[in-house]
Write an enzyme that holds these catalytic residues in place. Structure first.
Site, mmCIF file in Angstrom:
data_model
loop_
_atom_site.group_PDB
_atom_site.id
_atom_site.type_symbol
_atom_site.label_atom_id
_atom_site.label_comp_id
_atom_site.label_asym_id
_atom_site.label_seq_id
_atom_site.Cartn_x
_atom_site.Cartn_y
_atom_site.Cartn_z
ATOM 1 N N ASN A 7 0.877 -1.181 0.000
ATOM 2 C CA ASN A 7 0.000 0.000 0.000
ATOM 3 C C ASN A 7 0.911 1.227 0.000
ATOM 4 O O ASN A 7 1.433 1.632 1.031
ATOM 5 C CB ASN A 7 -0.890 -0.038 1.250
ATOM 6 C CG ASN A 7 -1.886 1.105 1.273
ATOM 7 O OD1 ASN A 7 -1.828 2.027 0.452
ATOM 8 N ND2 ASN A 7 -2.801 1.053 2.219
ATOM 9 N N ARG A 91 -2.688 -2.191 -3.286
ATOM 10 C CA ARG A 91 -3.910 -1.452 -3.007
ATOM 11 C C ARG A 91 -3.910 -0.209 -3.892
ATOM 12 O O ARG A 91 -2.955 0.569 -3.871
ATOM 13 C CB ARG A 91 -3.975 -1.050 -1.545
ATOM 14 C CG ARG A 91 -5.248 -0.313 -1.241
ATOM 15 C CD ARG A 91 -5.053 0.725 -0.213
ATOM 16 N NE ARG A 91 -6.305 1.440 0.028
ATOM 17 C CZ ARG A 91 -6.363 2.620 0.599
ATOM 18 N NH1 ARG A 91 -5.259 3.211 0.977
ATOM 19 N NH2 ARG A 91 -7.504 3.197 0.781
ATOM 20 N N HIS A 180 -13.259 2.929 0.200
ATOM 21 C CA HIS A 180 -13.178 1.963 1.318
ATOM 22 C C HIS A 180 -13.750 0.599 0.918
ATOM 23 O O HIS A 180 -14.150 -0.185 1.779
ATOM 24 C CB HIS A 180 -13.969 2.439 2.553
ATOM 25 C CG HIS A 180 -13.380 3.612 3.262
ATOM 26 N ND1 HIS A 180 -14.173 4.542 3.908
ATOM 27 C CD2 HIS A 180 -12.112 4.003 3.454
ATOM 28 C CE1 HIS A 180 -13.411 5.467 4.461
ATOM 29 N NE2 HIS A 180 -12.142 5.159 4.186
ATOM 30 N N ARG A 241 -12.552 16.152 7.210
ATOM 31 C CA ARG A 241 -13.373 16.416 6.009
ATOM 32 C C ARG A 241 -14.797 16.779 6.411
ATOM 33 O O ARG A 241 -15.355 16.199 7.341
ATOM 34 C CB ARG A 241 -13.418 15.163 5.118
ATOM 35 C CG ARG A 241 -12.107 14.864 4.458
ATOM 36 C CD ARG A 241 -12.149 13.554 3.685
ATOM 37 N NE ARG A 241 -11.047 12.699 4.072
ATOM 38 C CZ ARG A 241 -10.925 11.414 3.763
ATOM 39 N NH1 ARG A 241 -11.858 10.815 3.042
ATOM 40 N NH2 ARG A 241 -9.887 10.721 4.159
ATOM 41 N N GLU A 386 -7.790 -5.106 5.594
ATOM 42 C CA GLU A 386 -7.704 -4.820 4.161
ATOM 43 C C GLU A 386 -6.568 -5.599 3.508
ATOM 44 O O GLU A 386 -6.687 -6.028 2.364
ATOM 45 C CB GLU A 386 -7.533 -3.306 3.950
ATOM 46 C CG GLU A 386 -8.819 -2.544 4.281
ATOM 47 C CD GLU A 386 -8.623 -1.053 4.495
ATOM 48 O OE1 GLU A 386 -8.038 -0.686 5.532
ATOM 49 O OE2 GLU A 386 -9.045 -0.260 3.654
#
Ligand code: AMP
Length: 404
Positions: A7, A91, A180, A241, A386
């Site tokens: 990743n 990823r 996600h 955010r 993940e």
């Protein structure tokens, strides 16, 4: 033989090494602070202590090289050499409209990824650098990309289109992509397994609450709707955010204050959300909950706004799914903050969602149920993984490639 997951981000490269035929990692770690002072490798083999090594000045290419050196180290390594790595699972945040399942990275796939860099300018260029480094240092391995957007490729048109002229979708690719996806897919699969039910027919709402936050409606193992949109800015309130905001308010602020698009982007993505609202100088939910408990009304309001958005999205998705079998919480906040779970589900008894306070507060680890015995809907906490999902999908892509 082994599968390596990579990743590659803006300032770090994370890795995990799995045996090709098993789900338990042999080693994992990170090269962090790339491009900053104090770049270092932190690596840990299964059952061992974490070892830290400075790698001053390392870029992504050098980061991959030091990861491979560590994995193959004669004393501390876990493989005899890079020859043992048969595939690398990368990823990749954005697969655009075309890459909707894991792909073996050939020239055409890489050219397409280059072409959609404008859709994910903060992520995809780093992933491409990670891919190039692995091709250079592990040339014999099959390179596979696994996409965060791919799980949401099953969204129907009425869920992924925005209410603007259709040509902006056809010509500019403006639509809900969702993110996600690797995590939502993993926990949806684990939820079905935990409940002992086939994914078929199961109606789930999965809540990934971490640094970024998103909620997904999953029916029959497929994503039906999701709260993040064209970018990971839409939907829930997040650490830094804003989540949902009327686009007209954005235009109004730009005009009134003379904000450039870049300045507005920075405001909405990095200087809003819990960080801006809670007033504690941190976007870490632990700090914000502590401030609220210590009497900060502002922190309390931020927590209520955060939980309220989750609650109303769960209600909306129960409607989208035509009913609900389980709500799943995952990621840093979802797995570790019982107060957030409790407040997000408050007053949802009318949907058949009843929490067991003691189970919810219990510091247990691993997949677990936290609903009351009388709850019609299961409430599950499922730690996301993940890396494992990437390794599994890489294994699958490899098997498909080898099938005659
Ligand atoms: P992730 O992106 O999944 O690594 O999640 C990171 C976020 O999880 C951090 O920003 C924290 O706000 C949050 N987090 C981690 N542990 C806890 C905890 N025990 N309680 C509340 N929030 C937590």
């Amino acid at each position: 033989m082994a599968i390596l997951t990579i990743n590659a981000g803006s300032s770090s490269v994370k890795f995990t090494l799995f045996p090709s035929d098993a789900d338990t990692p042999r080693a994992s770690g990170i090269v962090e602070r790339i491009g900053l002072e104090g770049t270092r490798l932190k690596a840990r083999r299964a059952g061992g202590e974490a070892v830290e090594t400075p790698v001053p000045g390392a870029d992504v290419d050098r980061a991959v090289e030091v990861i491979l050196e560590a994995l193959g180290h004669p004393q501390h390594g876990v493989i005899a050499g890079v020859g043992e790595i048969e595939a690398v699972g990368h990823r990749v945040v954005h697969g655009g409209e075309r890459l909707t399942r894991p792909v073996v990275l050939d020239g055409a796939a890489k050219a397409y990824l280059e072409s959609i860099v404008p859709l994910a300018p903060l992520h995809n260029p780093h992933h491409l650098r990670g891919i190039a480094a692995c091709e250079r240092h592990i040339p014999h391995a099959v390179q596979v990309a696994v996409f965060d957007t791919a799980f949401h490729a099953s969204l129907p048109r009425h869920a992924f289109l925005y209410g603007i002229p259709l040509r902006f979708h056809a010509e500019d690719g403006v639509r809900r992509y969702g993110f996600h996806g690797i995590s939502h897919k993993y926990v949806a699969g684990e939820a079905a397994r935990f409940l002992g039910r086939p994914a078929e027919g199961l109606r789930l709402v999965t809540c990934h609450l971490g640094n970024g936050c998103s909620v997904t409606a999953v029916r029959g193992g497929r994503s039906l709707d999701t709260s993040m949109g064209f970018t990971p800015l839409e939907g829930l309130l997040m650490g830094t955010r804003s989540g949902d905001i009327d686009p007209a308010a954005v235009l109004y602020l730009m005009e009134r204050h003379g904000f450039s698009p870049a300045a507005m982007n920075d405001l909405l993505n990095r200087r809003s959300g819990l960080l801006a609202l809670a007033g504690v100088g941190s976007n870490d939910v632990r700090d914000i909950l502590a401030a609220a408990r210590n009497g900060s009304n502002q922190a309390e309001l931020a927590v209520e706004m955060f939980c309220y958005r989750i609650r109303k999205t769960i209600g909306a998705y129960a409607a989208a799914l035509g009913g609900l079998d389980a709500v799943v919480f995952t990621a840093g906040i979802g797995e570790n903050a019982p107060e957030i779970r409790r407040r997000a589900l408050a007053d949802l008894g009318f949907l058949g969602i009843l929490l067991d306070e003691a189970l919810n507060e219990s510091p247990a680890e691993g997949p677990r149920a936290v609903h009351a015995a009388s709850s019609r809907v299961a409430v599950l906490v499922i730690p996301t993984n993940e890396e494992l999902e990437i390794a599994r999908e890489t294994r699958q892509a490899l098997a498909e490639q080898r099938r005659p």
